[in-house]
Design an enzyme around this catalytic site. Structure first.
Site, PDB file in Angstrom:
ATOM      1  N   THR A   6       2.176  -7.784  -9.968  1.00  0.00           N
ATOM      2  CA  THR A   6       1.988  -9.156  -9.501  1.00  0.00           C
ATOM      3  C   THR A   6       3.293  -9.834  -9.898  1.00  0.00           C
ATOM      4  O   THR A   6       3.885  -9.487 -10.930  1.00  0.00           O
ATOM      5  CB  THR A   6       0.786  -9.871 -10.172  1.00  0.00           C
ATOM      6  OG1 THR A   6       1.038  -9.926 -11.569  1.00  0.00           O
ATOM      7  CG2 THR A   6      -0.525  -9.127  -9.924  1.00  0.00           C
ATOM      8  N   HIS A   7       3.763 -10.755  -9.074  1.00  0.00           N
ATOM      9  CA  HIS A   7       5.076 -11.407  -9.297  1.00  0.00           C
ATOM     10  C   HIS A   7       6.205 -10.377  -9.396  1.00  0.00           C
ATOM     11  O   HIS A   7       7.209 -10.616 -10.056  1.00  0.00           O
ATOM     12  CB  HIS A   7       5.084 -12.266 -10.561  1.00  0.00           C
ATOM     13  CG  HIS A   7       3.871 -13.125 -10.726  1.00  0.00           C
ATOM     14  ND1 HIS A   7       3.794 -14.411 -10.226  1.00  0.00           N
ATOM     15  CD2 HIS A   7       2.657 -12.880 -11.305  1.00  0.00           C
ATOM     16  CE1 HIS A   7       2.603 -14.911 -10.501  1.00  0.00           C
ATOM     17  NE2 HIS A   7       1.892 -14.000 -11.153  1.00  0.00           N
TER      18      HIS A   7
ATOM     19  N   LYS B 180      25.315   7.750   0.544  1.00  0.00           N
ATOM     20  CA  LYS B 180      24.255   6.802   0.914  1.00  0.00           C
ATOM     21  C   LYS B 180      23.250   7.352   1.903  1.00  0.00           C
ATOM     22  O   LYS B 180      23.580   8.109   2.800  1.00  0.00           O
ATOM     23  CB  LYS B 180      24.881   5.526   1.545  1.00  0.00           C
ATOM     24  CG  LYS B 180      25.696   4.719   0.608  1.00  0.00           C
ATOM     25  CD  LYS B 180      25.003   3.577  -0.104  1.00  0.00           C
ATOM     26  CE  LYS B 180      24.118   2.685   0.702  1.00  0.00           C
ATOM     27  NZ  LYS B 180      24.824   1.523   1.193  1.00  0.00           N
TER      28      LYS B 180
ATOM     29  N   LYS C  43       7.296 -16.313  29.688  1.00  0.00           N
ATOM     30  CA  LYS C  43       7.318 -14.873  29.973  1.00  0.00           C
ATOM     31  C   LYS C  43       8.239 -14.078  29.060  1.00  0.00           C
ATOM     32  O   LYS C  43       7.825 -13.070  28.474  1.00  0.00           O
ATOM     33  CB  LYS C  43       7.712 -14.639  31.432  1.00  0.00           C
ATOM     34  CG  LYS C  43       6.553 -14.871  32.321  1.00  0.00           C
ATOM     35  CD  LYS C  43       6.937 -15.157  33.741  1.00  0.00           C
ATOM     36  CE  LYS C  43       5.957 -16.170  34.301  1.00  0.00           C
ATOM     37  NZ  LYS C  43       6.007 -17.494  33.658  1.00  0.00           N
TER      38      LYS C  43
END
Ligand code: ARG
Length: 467
Positions: free
Chosen positions: A160-161, A288, A330
């Site tokens: 949490t957080h 990477k 559209k």
């Protein structure tokens, strides 16, 4: 341009041709050609209804339907040519029909306007897309479920957080997304009810004096009912707003998972390994492996959210009934559908073959933190200590342990007894991560038996044809 060009469908009131720049500005053919299939479907139903109602004779109806089907065939073979004067798909079809049939072709538009026609096309188109999206979302749920079924006993830190909170079964984490996607599917089904109403026969805005049967075209086109008010019928774009709102939430859900995958794949977390099927390299840095797929999904949210804003802004000041502003609906709808469809597909592939959870890092992650602190407090509660008191005591232990650089599992029994004399040897097994997870058996909790129930529930639900 000749004054009476075939392409010029407006009345003789117009004497001069449009300024070419205005012609281009006004035209929607470049994008509403997407509605060709639905425009033909609507026109076939309209022509047949005119025949049933005695407005056209049988021979005329046969010719019109054959002409429309010929156009469908031409389009499927890539031979339906758009003319420079075709303002939109509706005019393009009518123009071609007149070329093919001569004056009979000019009878198709009896008792109809482009206003109810475009509304019909758009609803037919969207109804199909909603059904396809449901299938796409189901595929994504299956991909999540397969991963979840493999990871009932894999533990992952719960946050949490974005602070370590309590460990979870990884299945539980993935099942949360299945729930979110189920709500998305339900929302789309609900929107579909309001997409599936026929505006056809409302004509320009007021209905028509031609003896038509709106219920017949509605039935032929599979609409569940007709708009009761002709003004509302040609003015309503609520369904488009609702659809983009529903797709915005789908994008938000995909993006939340995308964000998690991105940080899970970072070296700092290393919770998942991206496979070569779904990760890209860097042109400069050979080491990477980039999570382009979830990053793109996260990045594409802005488009769909933007379209939602555009549609709301488009309708907010519009007087009844049809206004040309509607032409702007559209591209917003088309792009939203493409974006959400492609994003669901990409995230499905990511789940199916793009990532592997790193069980070892996950296992060591849940054993190297204080995410079992609540369990000590809960243990004290079972010994009769009021929760708030237990909570304060454990807070002090955590503080001291942090200062000493040790974990709760490293405390000796004496140290535990100093905290509360009720603590016994069994504290150690209570704070092992697996036990911490297993103990959370409240309904909807991460306890293995609860999660297993959910896996079984989702497996049978997803195996049943519709869900
Ligand atoms: N291209 C138009 C649209 O997308 C079709 C309807 C035009 N109707 C009209 N009265 N100009 O909305």
């Amino acid at each position: 341009m000749a004054k009476r060009n075939l392409a010029k469908v407006w009345s003789d009131r117009f004497e001069k041709g449009l300024n070419p720049a205005i012609q281009r500005f006004n035209a929607s053919i470049s994008f509403d050609i997407n509605l060709l299939e639905e425009d033909l479907d609507g026109s076939v139903a309209h022509a047949q209804m005119l025949g049933e109602c005695g407005v056209l004779n049988k021979e005329e109806v046969i010719q019109l339907v054959q002409g429309l089907e010929k156009i469908r065939l031409e389009a499927s073979e890539g031979n339906f040519k758009i003319n420079t004067f075709d303002e939109d798909v509706h005019y393009a079809v009518e123009r071609r029909l007149i070329e093919l049939l001569g004056s009979v072709g000019k009878k198709l538009h009896t008792g109809r306007s482009r206003n109810d026609q475009v509304g019909t096309d758009l609803r037919l188109w969207l109804r199909r897309r909603i059904d396809e999206l449901d299938t796409n979302l189901r595929r994504f749920q299956i991909a999540l479920l397969l991963q979840a079924e493999n990871h009932l006993y894999t533990l992952i830190p719960g946050y949490t957080h974005l602070q370590r909170a309590q460990p979870l079964s990884l299945s539980h984490h993935l099942l949360a997304y299945i729930e979110m996607i189920q709500r998305d599917r339900e929302r789309l089904r609900d929107v579909r009810k309001r997409v599936n109403i026929s505006p056809l026969g409302a004509a320009a805005l007021a209905g028509t004096s031609i003896p038509i049967n709106r219920r017949q075209t509605a039935k032929a086109l599979g609409f569940s009912k007709i708009y009761a008010n002709s003004l509302d019928a040609v003015s309503d774009r609520d369904f488009a707003v609702e659809f983009i709102a529903a797709t915005s939430l789908i994008m938000a859900h995909l993006s939340r998972l995308a964000e998690e995958v991105i940080f899970w794949a970072s070296e700092e977390f290393n919770f998942v390994h991206l496979t070569d099927r779904c990760a890209t390299g860097s042109s400069l840095m050979p080491q990477k492996k980039n999570p382009d797929v979830p990053e793109l999904v996260r990045g594409k949210c802005g488009r769909v959210f933007g379209h939602l804003q555009a549609l709301l802004t488009m309708i907010k000041g519009l007087p009844l009934s049809y206004n040309k502003d509607f032409q702007e609906d559209k591209e917003a709808l088309f792009d939203s559908v493409i974006t959400v469809r492609d994003s669901i597909e990409a995230m499905s592939i990511l789940m199916e073959e793009g990532l592997e959870f790193c069980s070892e890092t996950l296992a060591s992650a849940v054993t190297s933190d204080f995410s079992n602190a609540t369990d000590v407090a809960d243990y004290l509660v079972t010994k009769g200590v009021p929760f708030r008191e237990a909570y304060q005591k454990v807070g002090r232990v955590v503080k001291d342990s942090l200062a000493q650089g040790i974990l709760l599992k490293d405390l000796s029994l004496e140290q535990w007894r100093d905290i509360d004399s009720a603590i016994e040897e069994d504290i150690y097994e209570k704070i092992v991560p697996k036990q911490v997870v297993a103990s959370r058996v409240s309904e909807g909790g991460t306890g293995f038996e609860r999660v297993e129930e959910q896996l079984i529930f989702w497996r049978s639900r997803i195996d049943s044809l519709k869900d």
